[in-house]
Design an enzyme around this catalytic site. Structure first.
Site, short mmCIF file in Angstrom:
data_model
loop_
_atom_site.label_atom_id
_atom_site.label_comp_id
_atom_site.label_asym_id
_atom_site.label_seq_id
_atom_site.Cartn_x
_atom_site.Cartn_y
_atom_site.Cartn_z
N LYS A 78 27.66 -3.40 -18.90
CA LYS A 78 28.09 -2.19 -19.61
C LYS A 78 29.34 -2.43 -20.46
O LYS A 78 30.04 -3.44 -20.33
CB LYS A 78 28.34 -1.06 -18.61
N ARG A 127 22.67 -1.91 -8.89
CA ARG A 127 21.63 -1.70 -9.89
C ARG A 127 21.93 -2.62 -11.06
O ARG A 127 22.96 -2.47 -11.73
CB ARG A 127 21.61 -0.23 -10.33
#
Length: 283
Positions: free
Chosen positions: A231, A265
């Site tokens: 991210k 995740r």
């Protein structure tokens, strides 16, 4: 931090009649059935590509596969329920048939899509909106009696970047989970996993503020899912691209494990599984 610190946390998950032990952290592999997810390497178009990726991730040690057909990247295009289902359901059915040992999560904020995915063979609802974008989502999870991943977000994927305003981001996230979990419990949802929503309506510094206090979420006694893979809070701070952010992801995943994360995740299953194994050997 000692691994028995959080002994009061719920450490099991009932998915599809199987009891999953979360006292040993598990890895969830991301399969995006979209043409516009932020990390190009996660995009899988059609059943064949998704099956190949599922096989790879399961062979590398993934316990869960997270299937999403609606891109939640900032500013992503809105698509219809029908288009989301058309992308999603054939893949769910194919993976469920080919890999019955896999636990499948449906990444959607729409209750109708979630229910269709569960009926097609999935086991878990992963809702980025925490029920805020579909008032029927909580009741649907309760009626289906499936685990529900409760994520923190404000606004929608199209507007969330403009809503990253907090007096105290951790306190607001904590209070959000307290309120939402009470609602879910009242409806009879038995298995709730919390996800702080790193990067969703949060600037990088706000995401790191949550990570710095992640261990305090253990007071809620619920399993914690951490989704920070590649991210902007990683690549933006390092001045690199998402494609170059695997090392930073592994570092941050390891930090999350020390603070009580139960599910990672990720886009890169092998590296996350190795991080879990090394972390467990240190205990």
């Amino acid at each position: 931090m000692a691994k028995d610190t959080f002994f009061q946390k719920k450490a099991t998950l009932n998915a599809g009649g199987w009891l999953i032990d979360l006292s040993s952290p598990k890895v969830m592999g991301i399969i995006n059935l979209t043409p516009d997810s932020f990390f190009a390497g996660s995009r899988k178009q059609g059943v064949d590509e998704a099956l190949s990726q599922a096989e790879k991730m399961l062979s590398e040690g993934a316990t869960f596969l997270d299937l999403g057909a609606y891109s939640s990247r900032p500013g992503a295009d809105d698509i219809s329920v029908q288009e989301e289902c058309d992308r999603l359901l054939p893949v769910v059915e194919a993976i469920a048939n080919r890999f019955p040992e896999a636990f499948l999560a449906i990444d959607t904020f729409r209750s109708t899509v979630a229910e269709a995915g569960i009926k097609a063979g999935a086991h878990i609802i992963n809702d980025i909106s925490g029920g805020q974008l579909d008032e029927d989502m909580f009741a649907t999870a309760a009626r289906l009696q499936v685990p529900y991943i409760l994520m923190h977000m404000k606004g929608t994927p199209q507007t969330m970047n403009q809503m990253a305003h907090y007096e105290d981001v951790f306190t607001e996230v904590y209070d959000y989970f307290t309120d939402k979990y009470y609602q879910l419990k009242q409806l009879g949802v038995h298995d709730v996993i919390i996800d702080p929503g790193f990067g969703f309506a949060k600037k990088p510094e706000q995401s790191y503020a949550i990570m710095n206090r992640l261990q305090d979420l253990n007071l809620l006694q619920l399993p914690i899912l951490v989704g920070i893979s590649r991210k902007k809070m990683i690549y933006g701070q390092l001045g690199i691209s998402p494609e170059e952010a695997l090392n930073g992801t592994s570092v941050l995943n390891t930090i999350a494990l020390t603070k009580g994360a139960n599910i990672l995740r990720v886009h890169d299953v092998k590296e996350a599984v190795e991080a879990v194994k090394i972390w467990e050997m240190c205990g």
